[in-house]
Each structure stands twice: as structure tokens, then as C-alpha cells.
Scaffold this motif. Structure first.
Motif, mmCIF file in Angstrom:
data_model
loop_
_atom_site.group_PDB
_atom_site.id
_atom_site.type_symbol
_atom_site.label_atom_id
_atom_site.label_comp_id
_atom_site.label_asym_id
_atom_site.label_seq_id
_atom_site.Cartn_x
_atom_site.Cartn_y
_atom_site.Cartn_z
ATOM 1 N N ALA A 14 60.852 44.558 54.955
ATOM 2 C CA ALA A 14 62.009 44.644 54.205
ATOM 3 C C ALA A 14 61.151 45.114 52.745
ATOM 4 O O ALA A 14 60.280 44.886 52.506
ATOM 5 N N VAL A 15 62.235 45.387 51.982
ATOM 6 C CA VAL A 15 62.036 45.511 50.552
ATOM 7 C C VAL A 15 62.236 44.110 49.679
ATOM 8 O O VAL A 15 63.113 43.813 49.739
ATOM 9 N N ILE A 16 61.079 43.798 49.265
ATOM 10 C CA ILE A 16 61.206 42.643 48.490
ATOM 11 C C ILE A 16 61.560 42.898 46.749
ATOM 12 O O ILE A 16 61.072 43.809 46.274
ATOM 13 N N THR A 17 62.961 42.269 46.595
ATOM 14 C CA THR A 17 63.333 42.544 45.172
ATOM 15 C C THR A 17 63.143 41.447 44.338
ATOM 16 O O THR A 17 63.295 41.503 42.995
ATOM 17 N N GLN A 18 63.192 40.237 44.703
ATOM 18 C CA GLN A 18 63.195 39.222 43.957
ATOM 19 C C GLN A 18 62.345 37.851 44.527
ATOM 20 O O GLN A 18 62.547 37.806 45.819
ATOM 21 N N LEU B 180 52.846 29.052 47.351
ATOM 22 C CA LEU B 180 53.480 29.027 46.389
ATOM 23 C C LEU B 180 54.774 29.593 46.117
ATOM 24 O O LEU B 180 55.629 29.374 45.308
ATOM 25 N N ILE B 181 55.066 30.469 47.123
ATOM 26 C CA ILE B 181 56.568 31.163 47.358
ATOM 27 C C ILE B 181 57.389 30.086 47.847
ATOM 28 O O ILE B 181 57.099 29.645 48.730
ATOM 29 N N ILE B 182 58.397 30.113 47.073
ATOM 30 C CA ILE B 182 59.664 29.394 47.519
ATOM 31 C C ILE B 182 60.984 29.823 47.740
ATOM 32 O O ILE B 182 61.634 29.278 48.423
ATOM 33 N N GLY B 183 61.203 31.042 47.249
ATOM 34 C CA GLY B 183 62.279 31.892 47.800
ATOM 35 C C GLY B 183 62.002 33.356 47.936
ATOM 36 O O GLY B 183 61.237 33.735 46.802
ATOM 37 N N ILE B 184 63.115 34.028 48.386
ATOM 38 C CA ILE B 184 62.758 35.541 48.471
ATOM 39 C C ILE B 184 63.996 36.168 48.582
ATOM 40 O O ILE B 184 65.100 35.745 49.168
ATOM 41 N N THR B 185 64.265 37.347 47.807
ATOM 42 C CA THR B 185 65.499 38.070 48.144
ATOM 43 C C THR B 185 65.005 39.549 48.599
ATOM 44 O O THR B 185 63.938 40.060 48.150
ATOM 45 N N MET B 186 65.598 39.824 49.775
ATOM 46 C CA MET B 186 65.071 41.272 50.171
ATOM 47 C C MET B 186 66.057 42.157 50.416
ATOM 48 O O MET B 186 67.315 41.719 50.550
ATOM 49 N N VAL B 187 65.905 43.406 50.519
ATOM 50 C CA VAL B 187 66.879 44.399 51.073
ATOM 51 C C VAL B 187 66.105 45.132 52.109
ATOM 52 O O VAL B 187 65.062 45.477 52.394
ATOM 53 N N VAL C 209 49.277 60.955 52.086
ATOM 54 C CA VAL C 209 50.640 61.193 52.613
ATOM 55 C C VAL C 209 51.473 61.449 51.378
ATOM 56 O O VAL C 209 51.898 60.705 50.678
ATOM 57 N N ASP C 210 51.976 62.565 51.501
ATOM 58 C CA ASP C 210 52.949 63.236 50.403
ATOM 59 C C ASP C 210 54.559 62.789 50.634
ATOM 60 O O ASP C 210 55.027 63.287 51.432
ATOM 61 N N PRO C 211 55.128 62.081 49.749
ATOM 62 C CA PRO C 211 56.681 61.958 49.714
ATOM 63 C C PRO C 211 57.167 62.890 49.128
ATOM 64 O O PRO C 211 56.596 63.939 48.443
ATOM 65 N N GLN C 212 58.601 62.847 49.275
ATOM 66 C CA GLN C 212 59.391 63.984 48.629
ATOM 67 C C GLN C 212 60.045 63.497 47.300
ATOM 68 O O GLN C 212 59.949 64.264 46.101
ATOM 69 N N TRP C 213 60.516 62.387 47.183
ATOM 70 C CA TRP C 213 61.153 61.756 46.156
ATOM 71 C C TRP C 213 60.565 60.470 45.490
ATOM 72 O O TRP C 213 59.875 59.641 46.517
ATOM 73 N N VAL C 214 60.672 60.177 44.434
ATOM 74 C CA VAL C 214 60.390 58.818 44.005
ATOM 75 C C VAL C 214 61.532 58.159 43.272
ATOM 76 O O VAL C 214 62.348 58.894 42.261
ATOM 77 N N VAL C 215 62.201 57.052 43.786
ATOM 78 C CA VAL C 215 63.317 56.474 43.254
ATOM 79 C C VAL C 215 62.945 55.135 42.854
ATOM 80 O O VAL C 215 62.002 54.289 43.275
ATOM 81 N N SER C 216 63.679 54.630 41.624
ATOM 82 C CA SER C 216 63.184 53.484 40.882
ATOM 83 C C SER C 216 64.312 52.673 40.404
ATOM 84 O O SER C 216 64.872 52.637 39.446
ATOM 85 N N PRO C 217 64.827 52.045 41.412
ATOM 86 C CA PRO C 217 66.022 51.267 41.202
ATOM 87 C C PRO C 217 65.752 50.123 40.336
ATOM 88 O O PRO C 217 64.799 49.485 40.028
ATOM 89 N N SER C 218 66.909 49.554 39.425
ATOM 90 C CA SER C 218 66.769 48.478 38.490
ATOM 91 C C SER C 218 67.224 47.236 39.085
ATOM 92 O O SER C 218 67.061 46.175 38.266
ATOM 93 N N THR C 219 67.866 47.185 40.155
ATOM 94 C CA THR C 219 68.391 45.963 40.521
ATOM 95 C C THR C 219 68.395 45.926 42.089
ATOM 96 O O THR C 219 68.241 46.940 42.976
ATOM 97 N N THR C 220 68.610 44.704 42.683
ATOM 98 C CA THR C 220 68.808 44.464 44.000
ATOM 99 C C THR C 220 69.908 45.379 44.647
ATOM 100 O O THR C 220 69.654 46.097 45.643
ATOM 101 N N ALA C 221 70.952 45.355 43.932
ATOM 102 C CA ALA C 221 72.357 46.008 44.517
ATOM 103 C C ALA C 221 71.763 47.426 44.487
ATOM 104 O O ALA C 221 72.276 48.149 45.349
ATOM 105 N N GLU C 222 71.079 48.048 43.534
ATOM 106 C CA GLU C 222 70.804 49.519 43.293
ATOM 107 C C GLU C 222 69.939 49.870 44.734
ATOM 108 O O GLU C 222 69.941 50.889 45.353
ATOM 109 N N THR C 223 68.693 48.703 44.785
ATOM 110 C CA THR C 223 67.968 49.095 45.869
ATOM 111 C C THR C 223 68.791 49.084 47.177
ATOM 112 O O THR C 223 68.298 49.705 48.186
ATOM 113 N N ALA C 224 69.561 48.243 47.359
ATOM 114 C CA ALA C 224 70.552 48.145 48.768
ATOM 115 C C ALA C 224 71.078 49.724 49.081
ATOM 116 O O ALA C 224 71.104 50.176 50.076
#
Ligand SMILES: Cc1cc2nc3c(=O)[nH]c(=O)nc-3n(C[C@H](O)[C@H](O)[C@H](O)COP(=O)(O)OP(=O)(O)OC[C@H]3O[C@@H](n4cnc5c(N)ncnc54)[C@H](O)[C@@H]3O)c2cc1C
Lengths: 494, 406
Positions: free
Chosen positions: B190-194, B149-156, B26-41
Motif C-alpha cells: 500500500a502507499v503509506i501517507t501518514q 517506534l511506529i505506533i500508527g499508520i494511514t495507507m492508501v 525501468v522508466d515510468p510514464q508519469w510522476v504524480v505528487s499528491p498533497s493529501t491522503t485523499a488526493e493519493t486515494a
């Protein structure tokens, strides 16, 4: 059996009773005020509330029927296992139903070939290990209350114990549960093997403190008993030394089954209560347990002894036989109750800090205590930074209760500012809901509520616990969180 | 162009999608590569505003797992979020961004003689991708799987709200464990960022002891002896190719002084001709399939693992994996016809389900995948739909890729 005409019952609760009359035996529905009073609190006695109705369930199907009746009548319900919880998790709702799980006590299966046990939720934690012992297995989560607490309560609280440093918490040992959802549906979450397909709902339900439904069957992993167990006791002249020894042991790549620390005041209390024979004059002791293959334990033992001595342990003992081991553990496991010997009143606190901040945080606690004139005894799981400061006070002295309460709260603030948590194993319950906004943002809490809304849109399962002022499902995110205690009907605050 | 401009305003790393960006066809239109959680948001808020469907991608090692998405507008690439945020060696905890490669994390942790005890089988996998697909290797027997093993998560979230759960201490029961909820959620919630993980020390020394076994009876006896022994294995692996002998391998770890004696003990337990080495056999922590084969995950109660080995072989499926936890991976040749594949999947799934487990078709060539039931009956599916509807009411996150059309 109460009748519909029972004037003391609210109309909606009377309707629940009417719905259950055909499914439940006479005597299972408790409305007598004096009888209800026996359930007014859990292990945290400072919160009390008498439920409108208590139901003594004797089968999973009955549990489902009760929850379904509550759902139909929009009546809140709270499950109660053994009532040993220390955060008010099983505190009844004054206008709701208390579901008593204590009759559901059958061990359905012990399958050593599959390292599994299938249990009713009311089965006592220690009973699981006892049932599996003959085949060489045990149930790893071992809260100090293990002689009385139920596995359903363990699941709800994600309980830990001294040995979770090496073996993990309840959540790491539950393969599947049968859950009655707050809407009265029965679902199986997880399978007898790990990694069931779909979302890991089991992972969210474990530790959700009864707010996502009622567990009616619990399938757990059993762990092979180790070849060798060595229990060591080390005495130190300062807490800093004991803390440094803990860090050194962990830093050396050793994972003991347990590393527990007690300070002088906690030792004094334990001595008075159970005569555990801890080293005289110690400012702190470490109870360290090593287990595993005999060769491995032998090497770890030498390393641990050396590290304790390098960190100035003035006494280092190994339990020679089972009775001695039991006595060492008795001192540790009885510590909460034992402080009753040295103080008329006390608060059991439960907070977590990164292990590396241990010495500094303990010093801060001491300073805070000094300022307020209240004493603090420390008993804790040093290996994973889970503190249990026992705040000692005398409620008959004016102002002391308030001082103790304030100090206890200040300790949680210390945990948060040091990057830790407001609870490591006792849960949030009703007691710490007001601290949740200090650890989490509104957005964090609202996101957790999305799960709640998926399971319990009508907010009937143990309402008022964990989360302060949750938004209603379907509502837009709120703008303001109040610091008020959660609404629980007619809670009496002692 | 409003969409493009909005996206470009949110994140400067934006490009038009190319043929290599297709998600399972399935073809997407854009690829975006944020550098931070805030940018992802910010990106996610724009996607919400324009009703854009988003597939999150790490290094794309497992992007074709599951169903093809019903639609994709945006690939949200996490690879610019590749920093170790915090590693406190004394606490055995690391906090890192989701786009960090596991291999890069390991290099960092290795300096402190520590590691994330996962044996991630997919080369190049990121932390976020590993969490989203819940992929664990042989060591799960000793130190647990991703969820342990996972103990914490940040998501958008789909609506652009940033939320976290858990924390950076190993012991913590404050609030719902959303890190577990997102583990294995395939980007649909959600998008996992950290993420924050508990770590382990690199073993002071380790030994793999392995032997070949000619038939299932021998495998059964060998595996059972190890399982019920007190040698404390960190891994117990089996490899069961389509023909010829299978292999059983055991990993032990501990103090160098005692390790050889212990390895002898394990060898005696295994019986037969054993080999002992510091490194594992080449097949451990490697999936059994090649790119054009049908990739299966099979789980069962422990005592039924040997039966599953013979069932698998009978249906033309080569398997390997953790006999110590009952989680195996299987490969069915990709050139079988749809009828044969369907029969094998159904038969093996029935065998797994009857013994308390499940069978998931992780991936398959497109023509075969379309005809296969990937998950079978999923317990709690109604609740899962409700969770999805709460987190992503517009069904814009990896729509259609997961169980029940989620
Ligand atoms: C002396 C003492 C020592 C303790 N030591 C430890 C310790 O070392 N580690 C530790 O983790 N805890 C400890 N605790 C706390 C407590 O024992 C645990 O939280 C225990 O798991 C509670 O079990 P319970 O059966 O008493 O649950 P209850 O107190 O009855 O209930 C606890 C919570 O679980 C819910 N619940 C109960 N049964 C079910 C069910 N079937 N389905 C859904 N929800 C249910 C209740 O609604 C409530 O929210 C200690 C308590 C005491 C008094």
C-alpha cells in the motif's frame, strides 16, 4: 478416548476425533462434559461457552495435527494458554476444538551470550525470568499475572506490564515464533536476529489474539538485569497532583522503568487484601521504579523526589530492601483481585488515553460514576496512559449490573474521544469486538481482514474474536457493520 | 490521453517522467505528487481503473534497493505530503505525513528537546521511505528500530481505499498491527501517507567511548564485555574495514552530573586506548558502501557477530553496524566479477543463516544484481504471497521488487 459413535459429538467434530486417533495418545482428547466445563471461560468469567472437544497437546507436532484436522473438517479451533486473559480471547467455540497448550512447558534454551531464550508456548512468564536469573538476565514483559500466564498467551495478546514504559511490550521482545497456520502448515516467522527478510508477519501475528494461528515455539530476547533498582512510593492528596508529578517526571526526560498510579479506593482495597502499608489518607499514590546504572539511578532519584515534592507529594519513600520493594509491588499487583474485598462484583476495564489528558479523563470518569451511582477504583500504568478503571457494583442490586456495564462502555468512549484506544494490553477478545467500529472505520477493519484472509481463509482460528461481523474472504467490502455481538455458537452471557 | 486526463483531474501535480525518474533502470510514464491522503486515494483509484503499476517514491534515497520493478507506469511521489500533523510534546508522540524528511521532522521536534530515536542513515530520507525500507541506525539497541517506534499508520491501498491501523498512543493492542506489516514492505502492499511515532527526549547528555581493536579475538572480548555489562549502552557499534584495525564504539546517555564517571566505567570495560567524545565517530550511522558497490545487510545472533567480522573480511566485504543487536551492513567492491560476488554472498549468507540470521543484498550495480540471489531462503514466503495477493491482487504496487518476485 471418545469413539466415533459418541452421539453427543457433532459429525464434523467426530471426524476430527477420528483423524486424531492415530496421532494422539488416549486421554488427550477430552469430550467429557464436566471436564470440558472447566474450560468454559478465561479470566473474563461473564462469557462462557463449552467447547465440543478439548485437546491436551504435548508436542508442537500434535498441535499441528490438531489444527490440520480442524482445517480438513472446517471445524473452528481456539488455543488456550493459562486462561488468564481478560477479554474472553480464550473463550471456547461451542462447535469447535479447544487446544490446551498448558502441557507444553519446556524452556528449551537460555542463551545469555545471545540474550535469548527459546520457549514452549505454555511456559509460564515468570519461569523465563527465573530460568535466566542466574546468568543475570530477565524477560522484560511482566504482566501482573506473570506467575500464571503463558508466553503463548503473552504473544497472542501482546501483553504489557508495569515495566513496559521503559522496556516495551511483548512484541518488542519476540525474535521469532513457530506458527501453525490455520491451514495446518508449520512456519517459522522471524529469525534469531532482528529484521528477517520479507514482510514482518511476526509483527502482525504478535497481538492477533490467536486469530492467525497457534504459536508452538517462542524465541524471546532476554534483557540484562540492571545494576541498580530503586522503588519509590509517593503519596498525594489529589489525583491531579499525582498526574502532574507523572507528567513532570516524563517531561524532565526521565524514563522510569515504571510509574503506576492507584487512587484512594484502589489503595483501600489493596490495604485490606495485602496490608501494603501505603501512605495514610492518600488520594493517590505513585509507585515509581528507577533502574539502570547506579550513578544514573542516583541522579534520577534526586530529580524524581524533587518533582514529586514540587507537585505536593506529602510522603515520599524509597524501599530500603528487597522485602520492602516486594511489598510496594504487592499492593499494586494484587489490586485487581483486591477490589473483591470492597465490592461483591467488579469489571476490570482497560483503555488508553494520551497521558496529557489524564487528569481531565479521570475527572470525567468520576462524574460518570457519580451520575450512575456505581463506584470506580483506578489502578493504572500512568506513565503510558493505560487506565484500568475497576467498576465496582453489586449484581444483587437491581439495575447495578446494567449501570456498571454502561459506565464501563462510557469509559471506552472517553478513551476514543480523547484520541486513545479501547485496549492497551488486555486485548479486544469477544468483549470489545463491538467497540472496534467506534475506533476504526469499515475500511480500516476490512483492511485488517485482508491479513486474516491471507492466513485463515476459512475463518477457523478463534472466530468471533476481535472483529465484529467480518466479511468473508473473497467477498466485496460490506456496506454495513452491525453492532450485534459476534456469533459464537451457544455463548451463555452471564 | 484518457489516462493523463484522469490523473490530471485527480491531482494537479502531474508531469511526464524524465530520465531521472527511472526506477533501477525501468522508466515510468508519469510522476504524480499528491498533497493529501485523499488526493493519493483518488490517484490510486485511477491507477486501478487503468491497470497502472505504481512505485511510491519519497526522496528516492533507496529507490534502487531490491529488484528492478517488472513494470512502472506511475511514480507516486510523497514529497508534497510533508507536514507535521500533530506533535503533542507532553505525550512524546508525533503524527506526520509520509513525505516529510526526517531531518525536517528532527528540526521541528528539537524545539521541544525531543527526537525520533532512529539515526536514519540515508541523508534526506522521508518518514515513509524509512518505514517502507525499515532502516534503523545505531540507537536501535537502546530504543528500538522503526517497527518498535511506529505506533500508527494511514495507507492508501492499491484499490484506492484509505485505511489506518494503530493510533497515536504508545500502548494499544486494538486490531492487527498493520504498521508493522507495512514496515519494510518496500511499497508492495500500500502507499503509506501518514505515520505516528513514539518519541524520546533528546538525551540530557551523551558520550561516545571508542577504541580500536587489532583482531577479531580482541573485538570478541570487548563486545562481549559491553553486552553483558550493566552500563546500559544505547548503541554498541563495530566498524570492520577490509584491512587494518577495527573499531568498537559505545554510546551512553543520561544525567550530565554522572555521565563522565559512567564514561570512565565504559572506557575501563573496553580496555586499551579509548577515546571519549560527545559526538560519535564519523563512521557511525553511515553505510559502509559507495554508490557503485554491492550493499549488504547481514544479521546474526549476538555472540556470532565477531565471527561474521572475520568471515566478511575474508570475502572482501567491509562491515559496520550494531554489534548490540546483531545487524550489520556490508560493502563489496562493485568491480568484482559476478562469480566472485556470487560466491561471497553465498558464503556469507550461509554463515549468517547458520548463526540464526540472514543476508540481504540491498543494492548492487545492475549487471551484478541480476545474477545475485538477493534474499536467500525466506521463511513464510507462501504466507507473504498470500498477503500480497490480498492487498494487491493485480500486482500493481512496485511489482517484482520484493522477496519471491513480490
Ligand atoms: C490478575 C490478572 C492480572 C493481569 N495483568 C495483566 C497485565 O498487567 N498486563 C497484561 O497485558 N495482561 C494482564 N492480564 C491478562 C492476561 O494475563 C494476559 O493477557 C496473558 O498474556 C494471557 O495469557 P494466558 O496464557 O492466560 O492466555 P489465555 O487467556 O489462555 O489466552 C489468551 C489469548 O491467547 C490465545 N493463545 C494462547 N496461547 C496461544 C498460542 N500458543 N498461540 C496462539 N494463541 C494463543 C488465546 O486463544 C486467547 O486468544 C492479567 C490477568 C489477570 C487475571
Amino acid at each position: 478416548m471418545p469413539s466415533l459413535e459418541d452421539v453427543s459429538l457433532r459429525a464434523d467434530v467426530a471426524a476430527v476425533v477420528a483423524r486424531l486417533r492415530t496421532t494422539l495418545p488416549a486421554g488427550a482428547l477430552i469430550t467429557d462434559h464436566n471436564e470440558l466445563r472447566t474450560y468454559e471461560c478465561d479470566g473474563l468469567t461473564s462469557y462462557r461457552s463449552i467447547p465440543a472437544l478439548a485437546v491436551l497437546a504435548s508436542s508442537a507436532e500434535q498441535v499441528r495435527a490438531v489444527v490440520a484436522a480442524c482445517a480438513a473438517e472446517r471445524v473452528p479451533f481456539v488455543a488456550r494458554g493459562s486462561g488468564t486473559g481478560l477479554s474472553g480471547g480464550a473463550l471456547p467455540h461451542a462447535d469447535g476444538v479447544l487446544l490446551l497448550m498448558s502441557q507444553l512447558r519446556t524452556v528449551h534454551e537460555i542463551a545469555p551470550q545471545d540474550q535469548r531464550a527459546v520457549l514452549d508456548p505454555g511456559v509460564i512468564n515468570l519461569q523465563v525470568t527465573k530460568s535466566a536469573a542466574d546468568s543475570g538476565y530477565y524477560f522484560a514483559p511482566d504482566p501482573s499475572s506473570q506467575q500464571i500466564c503463558s508466553v503463548g498467551g503473552n504473544v497472542a495478546e501482546n501483553s504489557g506490564g508495569a515495566h513496559c514504559l521503559k522496556y516495551g511490550f511483548t512484541t518488542n521482545h519476540v525474535l521469532s515464533i513457530d506458527l501453525v497456520t490455520p491451514e495446518g502448515e508449520k512456519v517459522q516467522l522471524g529469525t534469531r536476529a532482528p529484521d528477517a527478510p520479507g514482510y514482518d508477519l511476526l509483527g502482525v501475528v504478535v497481538g492477533s489474539e490467536g486469530t492467525l494461528g497457534v504459536a508452538t515455539s517462542v524465541t524471546v530476547r532476554l534483557v540484562r538485569a540492571p545494576e541498580e533498582v530503586r522503588t519509590l512510593l509517593a503519596g498525594f492528596s489529589s489525583i491531579d497532583d499525582a498526574g502532574a508529578a507523572t507528567s513532570a517526571i516524563i517531561g524532565a526526560g526521565i524514563v522510569p522503568a515504571a510509574i503506576e498510579m492507584m487512587d484512594a479506593l484502589a489503595i483501600e482495597a489493596a490495604e485490606a487484601a495485602v496490608h501494603c502499608g501505603y501512605p495514610d489518607g492518600a488520594a493517590a499514590v505513585l509507585v515509581i521504579e528507577l533502574d539502570g546504572p547506579a550513578d544514573e539511578v542516583a541522579h534520577e532519584y534526586l530529580a524524581v523526589e524533587q518533582l514529586c515534592r514540587e507537585n505536593h507529594a506529602f510522603e515520599f519513600r524509597v524501599a530500603a530492601e528487597a522485602a520492602e520493594r516486594a511489598l510496594i509491588w504487592k499492593g499494586r499487583k494484587s489490586a485487581f483481585a483486591a477490589v473483591g474485598r470492597i465490592s461483591p462484583d467488579y469489571i476490570v476495564q482497560d483503555g488508553v488515553i494520551p497521558r496529557t489528558t489524564l487528569a481531565q479523563v479521570l475527572r470525567s470518569i468520576e462524574e460518570l460514576a457519580g451520575d450512575s451511582g456505581v463506584r470506580v477504583a483506578n489502578v493504572f500504568h500512568a506513565g503510558d496512559g493505560n487506565l484500568h478503571p475497576l467498576v465496582l457494583f453489586d449484581a444483587s442490586q437491581p439495575g447495578q449490573s446494567e449501570h456498571a456495564e454502561r459506565l464501563s462502555g462510557a469509559i471506552l468512549d472517553l478513551c476514543i474521544t480523547n484520541g486513545g484506544s479501547i485496549t492497551g494490553e488486555h486485548g479486544v477478545g469477544v468483549d470489545k469486538a463491538k467497540y472496534m467500529p467506534r475506533m476504526f472505520t469499515d475500511d480500516d477493519l476490512d483492511t485488517m481482514q485482508l491479513v486474516r484472509c491471507a492466513f485463515d481463509p476459512d475463518y477457523l482460528a478463534n472466530p468471533g474474536k476481535i472483529y465484529p461481523t467480518p466479511r468473508l474472504c473473497g467477498e466485496r467490502p460490506r456496506v454495513h457493520v452491525s453492532d450485534e455481538p459476534p456469533a459464537l455458537g451457544d455463548v451463555e452471557l452471564f | 490521453m484518457a489516462i493523463h486526463d484522469d490523473l490530471a483531474g485527480a491531482c494537479s501535480h502531474l508531469r511526464g517522467a524524465g530520465p531521472g525518474d527511472a526506477v533501477d533502470g525501468v522508466d515510468p510514464q508519469w510522476v504524480v505528487s499528491p498533497s493529501t491522503t485523499a488526493e493519493t486515494a483518488e490517484v490510486m483509484r485511477i491507477c486501478a481503473r487503468h491497470d497502472l503499476a505504481v512505485v511510491t517514491r519519497g526522496h528516492g534515497t533507496k529507490l534502487s534497493w531490491g529488484r528492478p520493478p517488472t513494470r512502472v507506469d506511475i511514480i507516486l511521489e510523497t514529497t508534497r505530503m510533508n507536514q507535521v500533523v500533530e506533535h503533542v510534546a507532553g505525550d512524546l508522540v508525533v503524527v506526520a505525513q509520509a513525505g516529510l524528511r526526517i531531518t525536517d521532522l528532527e528540526e521541528h521536534l528539537g524545539r521541544a528537546d525531543q527526537h525520533l530515536s532512529l539515526d536514519q542513515p540515508a541523508a534526506g530520507a522521508t518518514l515513509g521511505g524509512t518505514v517502507a525500507t525499515a532502516t534503523s541506525g545505531p540507537r536501535r539497541m537502546g530504543t528500538g528500530s522503526v517497527r518498535d517506534l511506529i505506533i500508527g499508520i494511514t495507507m492508501v491501498r492499491a484499490d484506492g481505499v484509505v485505511a489506518k491501523a494503530g493510533g497515536k498512543v504508545v500502548k494499544n493492542v486494538a486490531g492487527y498491527d498493520l504498521a508493522k506489516l507495512l514496515t519494510g514492505s518496500f511499497g508492495t502492499l500500500a502507499v503509506i501517507t501518514q505515520v505516528a511515532f513514539r518519541l524520546h527526549h533528546r538525551p540530557l547528555s551523551s558520550r561516545w567511548v571508542h577504541r580500536s581493536v587489532t583482531d577479531v579475538q580482541a573485538a570478541r572480548a570487548t563486545v562481549a564485555r559491553v553486552l553483558h555489562s550493566q552500563v546500559a549502552p544505547v548503541a554498541l557499534e563495530v566498524d570492520w574495514p577490509l584491512d587494518g584495525p577495527g573499531r568498537v564504539a559505545v554510546l551512553i546517555e543520561g544525567a550530565p552530573a554522572g555521565i563522565d564517571e559512567r564514561a570512565h566505567g565504559v572506557a575501563a570495560l573496553l580496555g586499551g586506548d579509548t577515546e571519549t567524545a560527545d559526538d560519535g565517530p564519523p563512521w557511525r550511522a553511515v553505510y559502509p558502501w559507495t554508490a557503485d558497490e554491492v550493499a549488504l545487510k547481514l544479521t546474526t545472533q549476538l555472540s556470532s557477530v565477531p565471527d561474521l567480522l572475520s568471515d566478511a573480511r575474508r570475502h572482501g566485504v567491509a562491515v559496520r553496524g550494531s554489534a548490540g543487536t546483531g545487524v550489520l551492513y556490508g560493502a563489496l567492491p562493485g568491480d568484482v566479477d559476478a562469480g566472485t560476488a556470487g560466491k561471497a554472498v553465498t558464503a556469507l549468507r550461509n554463515a549468517c543463516v547458520a548463526t540464526g540470521g540472514s543476508l540481504t543484498v540491498l543494492d548492487a550495480p545492475a549487471d551484478l544484481k541480476a545474477g545475485l540471489d538477493l534474499w536467500g531462503e525466506v521463511h513464510g514466503l507462501a504466507l507473504m504471497h498470500q498477503v500480497k495477493d490480498q492487498f494487491d491482487p493485480g500486482h500493481r504496487l512496485s511489482p517484482g521488487r520484493f522477496v519471491g518476485g513480490i
